[in-house]
Enzyme design. Sequence first.
Site: not given
Length: 262
Positions: A140, A153
Amino acid sequence: MTSPLAFITGASSGIGQALAQHYFLQGWDLALPARRPAELAAWCRAQGWPEARWRVYGADVAHVDSIVTAGQACLAAQGVPDVVIANAGISVGMDSAVLEDIDVMARTLAVNNTGMAATFHPFIGPMRERGRGALVGVASVAAIRGLPGHGAYCASKAGVVAYCESLRGELRGSGVRVVTIAPGYIDTPLTRANRYAMPFLMPADRFAAQAARAIARGVSYRVIPWQMGVVAKLLRVLPNPLFDALLAGKPRKARAGHTGPQ
């Protein structure tokens, strides 16, 4: 001639489902592990897909033995995949001052990092022996810099980038390629819950098409859409005081079980 085979985790929704659709429509067979295999199988049937071209395996990426067993079952039933995409992941906000959120981080790392390595594990030996294949880690742009309230995350996705880079070096010269795909903001049920602006938001089917092209070309790292790659590079070189000031007071990712402002 047999159709190429793609093993894709996280195909029950979002990016993984878009990737499964794309590969199927391109003539690939599918191996799809899922925590709720009956639901995923029902979705595949609802697409009108011939059952000879896909198979669903019950597995939980958070548990090493579970996803390794699914990979071994795929090898036995469908053969060695041409592409393995470790896409399954979770994204939950956290606050390190709250004790239960440490458990949130542990589970995030178990799925996003250990689960990725376990997903690849059954296929590395057979792919190396065959002399070709692609192992794809979905990272990501959140890997580039830490975002307040999103520590689990961001840490996990930074770990994906570093892990895939390490694995790429280990498999150099074997014919097995390691590809890192770093999505920006993709329109999925996961991102629709975000409470902040999402620049360059991309439909999931467009993302899947671009990701598949990057995988086919064997690129080592690709940010999709490319505009977010530019933004990520600019954020990376931004001095820490400016970066911190830029994010001050911005909405954060919702913590587990919380929906209000944080």
